[in-house]
Design a protein around this motif. Structure first.
Motif, PDB file in Angstrom:
ATOM      1  N   ASP A   1       0.818  -1.230   0.000  1.00  0.00           N
ATOM      2  CA  ASP A   1       0.000   0.000   0.000  1.00  0.00           C
ATOM      3  C   ASP A   1       0.845   1.271   0.000  1.00  0.00           C
ATOM      4  N   ARG A   2       2.029   1.182  -0.552  1.00  0.00           N
ATOM      5  CA  ARG A   2       2.891   2.374  -0.658  1.00  0.00           C
ATOM      6  C   ARG A   2       2.853   2.851  -2.116  1.00  0.00           C
ATOM      7  N   HIS A   3       1.676   3.319  -2.505  1.00  0.00           N
ATOM      8  CA  HIS A   3       1.441   3.627  -3.916  1.00  0.00           C
ATOM      9  C   HIS A   3       2.183   4.869  -4.392  1.00  0.00           C
ATOM     10  N   ALA A   4       2.357   5.857  -3.521  1.00  0.00           N
ATOM     11  CA  ALA A   4       3.048   7.083  -3.934  1.00  0.00           C
ATOM     12  C   ALA A   4       4.498   6.792  -4.311  1.00  0.00           C
ATOM     13  N   GLN A   5       5.179   5.957  -3.508  1.00  0.00           N
ATOM     14  CA  GLN A   5       6.561   5.598  -3.827  1.00  0.00           C
ATOM     15  C   GLN A   5       6.619   4.756  -5.093  1.00  0.00           C
ATOM     16  N   ALA A   6       5.667   3.861  -5.229  1.00  0.00           N
ATOM     17  CA  ALA A   6       5.616   3.020  -6.423  1.00  0.00           C
ATOM     18  C   ALA A   6       5.444   3.878  -7.677  1.00  0.00           C
ATOM     19  N   LYS A   7       4.606   4.895  -7.576  1.00  0.00           N
ATOM     20  CA  LYS A   7       4.346   5.758  -8.730  1.00  0.00           C
ATOM     21  C   LYS A   7       5.612   6.497  -9.166  1.00  0.00           C
TER      22      LYS A   7
ATOM     23  N   ASP B   1       4.584  -3.208 -19.571  1.00  0.00           N
ATOM     24  CA  ASP B   1       4.527  -3.655 -18.176  1.00  0.00           C
ATOM     25  C   ASP B   1       4.494  -2.467 -17.221  1.00  0.00           C
ATOM     26  N   ALA B   2       5.351  -1.473 -17.498  1.00  0.00           N
ATOM     27  CA  ALA B   2       5.411  -0.298 -16.636  1.00  0.00           C
ATOM     28  C   ALA B   2       4.096   0.486 -16.686  1.00  0.00           C
ATOM     29  N   TRP B   3       3.514   0.591 -17.875  1.00  0.00           N
ATOM     30  CA  TRP B   3       2.250   1.320 -17.996  1.00  0.00           C
ATOM     31  C   TRP B   3       1.119   0.585 -17.266  1.00  0.00           C
ATOM     32  N   CYS B   4       1.100  -0.742 -17.386  1.00  0.00           N
ATOM     33  CA  CYS B   4       0.077  -1.524 -16.674  1.00  0.00           C
ATOM     34  C   CYS B   4       0.239  -1.367 -15.161  1.00  0.00           C
ATOM     35  N   ALA B   5       1.497  -1.404 -14.691  1.00  0.00           N
ATOM     36  CA  ALA B   5       1.752  -1.232 -13.261  1.00  0.00           C
ATOM     37  C   ALA B   5       1.343   0.166 -12.808  1.00  0.00           C
ATOM     38  N   LEU B   6       1.589   1.172 -13.659  1.00  0.00           N
ATOM     39  CA  LEU B   6       1.189   2.536 -13.317  1.00  0.00           C
ATOM     40  C   LEU B   6      -0.337   2.655 -13.249  1.00  0.00           C
ATOM     41  N   SER B   7      -1.035   1.957 -14.152  1.00  0.00           N
ATOM     42  CA  SER B   7      -2.497   1.959 -14.114  1.00  0.00           C
ATOM     43  C   SER B   7      -2.993   1.375 -12.795  1.00  0.00           C
ATOM     44  N   ARG B   8      -2.389   0.266 -12.382  1.00  0.00           N
ATOM     45  CA  ARG B   8      -2.755  -0.342 -11.099  1.00  0.00           C
ATOM     46  C   ARG B   8      -2.461   0.613  -9.946  1.00  0.00           C
ATOM     47  N   CYS B   9      -1.338   1.302 -10.026  1.00  0.00           N
ATOM     48  CA  CYS B   9      -0.937   2.234  -8.973  1.00  0.00           C
ATOM     49  C   CYS B   9      -1.943   3.390  -8.864  1.00  0.00           C
ATOM     50  N   CYS B  10      -2.320   3.957 -10.010  1.00  0.00           N
ATOM     51  CA  CYS B  10      -3.297   5.053 -10.007  1.00  0.00           C
ATOM     52  C   CYS B  10      -4.640   4.576  -9.475  1.00  0.00           C
ATOM     53  N   HIS B  11      -5.002   3.356  -9.816  1.00  0.00           N
ATOM     54  CA  HIS B  11      -6.249   2.787  -9.309  1.00  0.00           C
ATOM     55  C   HIS B  11      -6.199   2.700  -7.786  1.00  0.00           C
ATOM     56  N   GLY B  12      -5.053   2.291  -7.248  1.00  0.00           N
ATOM     57  CA  GLY B  12      -4.899   2.208  -5.797  1.00  0.00           C
ATOM     58  C   GLY B  12      -4.971   3.560  -5.124  1.00  0.00           C
ATOM     59  N   LEU B  13      -4.680   4.628  -5.880  1.00  0.00           N
ATOM     60  CA  LEU B  13      -4.766   5.994  -5.356  1.00  0.00           C
ATOM     61  C   LEU B  13      -6.120   6.640  -5.664  1.00  0.00           C
ATOM     62  N   ASP B  14      -7.055   5.845  -6.200  1.00  0.00           N
ATOM     63  CA  ASP B  14      -8.388   6.323  -6.597  1.00  0.00           C
ATOM     64  C   ASP B  14      -8.328   7.363  -7.704  1.00  0.00           C
ATOM     65  N   ASP B  15      -7.243   7.338  -8.462  1.00  0.00           N
ATOM     66  CA  ASP B  15      -7.108   8.222  -9.618  1.00  0.00           C
ATOM     67  C   ASP B  15      -7.492   7.426 -10.861  1.00  0.00           C
TER      68      ASP B  15
END
Length: 355
Positions: free
Chosen positions: A21-27, A42-56
């Motif tokens: 749950d450390r999405h800001a660092q992951a982003k 892969d990086a774009w998919c991971a970024l999509s998941r990260c933004c989803h975790g941030l409710d963005d």
């Protein structure tokens, strides 16, 4: 040989951070990886998941679109796009993306789960029950050991008004994963629909204690409190109507003994409600529930409505009305007005489902 500056390593580290749950660092890590290789799906998919975790969800959709531009035949990109669109409540587009992910990877359980999830979330006429049921069946067939499979089967069953089947799905999800908050929340909702406020409050309190920022558990606790408070209004409504009937049916109005009897009825009614409410809530939940709901507007409205009924009943009993017929009209209109208010507010007081 890979190094910490390798985009693949960054993506791997970013996913590990998201698991914590450390999405800001992951982003931040993913931004570095994408800057080095803008075509890294892969990086774009991971970024999509990260933004989803941030409710963005808009950011999640943008990242998923970039992933699909880089790799249009990658099922993961379609799944991330569907999740982002689901967050934006664009159900028709989310449905298309989920179905495309299943076409590309029919053997992967999560794609079928996503199809079912989109159908459950769509409360409009486009909801397709057979599609949702088949997707849930395939999910269970491909991943029977996962709590999420049984949970989505429960959600689909509930959407189809099959409460017993829904409860079985939620309970199996909790058996596999005792920390599954969605299953616990939805089971508590089913308990509340059956009038079992005690079990519902316990379930919602557990969800609120482990809240991931959704606020669903806290909201549902306020629903329990509102329902408990609203039950008390019937005591005062009964006294109001009995008093009015007594005033209108006799020329002299109700006598002193009748007034005493109605006052006793009011006291006994409130005492019975307090006893019932206490039995509905375990002692350990009473103070946490009060702290949770003390700032709720819905609870305040319910309390004010009950207080108004009680004060009106006492006023009629203690102060003779100026005109008994006018009094009947006014009080009846007041009762109907509060009843209409309660009905209008019922949708907003309804417990939230987690999907």
């Amino acid at each position: 040989m890979t190094t910490d500056h390798d985009p693949t390593v960054r993506v791997r580290r970013a996913r590990a951070l998201m698991d914590l749950d450390r999405h800001a660092q992951a982003k931040a890590l993913l931004a570095e990886a994408i800057a080095e290789d803008p075509s890294d799906a892969d990086a774009w998919c991971a970024l999509s998941r990260c933004c989803h975790g941030l409710d963005d969800y808009s950011g999640a959709l943008d990242a998923a679109e970039h992933a699909l531009t880089a790799a249009p035949e990658r099922a993961l990109g379609w799944r991330m796009r569907s999740l982002a669109l689901l967050g934006l409540k664009r159900h028709a587009e989310a449905r298309v993306s989920a179905m495309e992910s299943v076409r590309l990877e029919p053997w992967f359980w999560y794609g079928h789960l996503l199809v079912a999830q989109v159908e459950v979330a769509d409360t409009g006429p486009a909801f397709n029950g057979p599609t949702a049921r088949e997707a849930a069946r395939r999910t269970l067939q491909l991943a029977p050991e996962r709590a999420a499979s049984h949970y989505i089967a429960g959600c689909v069953a509930e959407r189809l008004d099959q409460a017993a089947e829904a409860e079985a799905g939620y309970r199996e999800a909790l058996r596999i994963d005792p920390e599954h908050l969605g299953a616990r929340n939805n089971l508590a909702r089913l308990d509340m629909d059956r009038g079992n406020h005690r079990s519902a409050a316990e379930g919602f309190a557990a969800v609120a204690a482990a809240d991931r920022g959704t606020g669903v558990g806290t909201h549902n606790l306020t629903v329990v409190a509102t329902q408990l408070i609203s039950k008390a209004r019937w005591v005062s409504v009964a006294v109001l109507l009995l008093t009015d009937l007594g005033i209108v049916s006799t020329d002299a109005g109700i006598g002193p003994y009748a007034r005493i009897g109605l006052l006793v009825l009011l006291v006994l009614g409130w005492g019975a409600w307090l006893l019932w409410a206490a039995r509905q809530l375990p002692a350990r939940l009473r103070m946490p529930l009060l702290r949770t709901v003390r700032g709720s507007l819905a609870v305040r409205f319910s309390f004010l409505g009950v207080a108004a009924f009680t004060l009106a009943a006492l006023a009629l009993l203690l102060v003779p009305p100026l005109d008994r017929h006018l009094n009947l009209v006014v009080v009846t209109a007041f009762v109907l007005q509060i009843g209409a208010f309660q009905a209008a507010q019922s949708a907003s007081r309804r417990a939230s489902r987690e999907t």
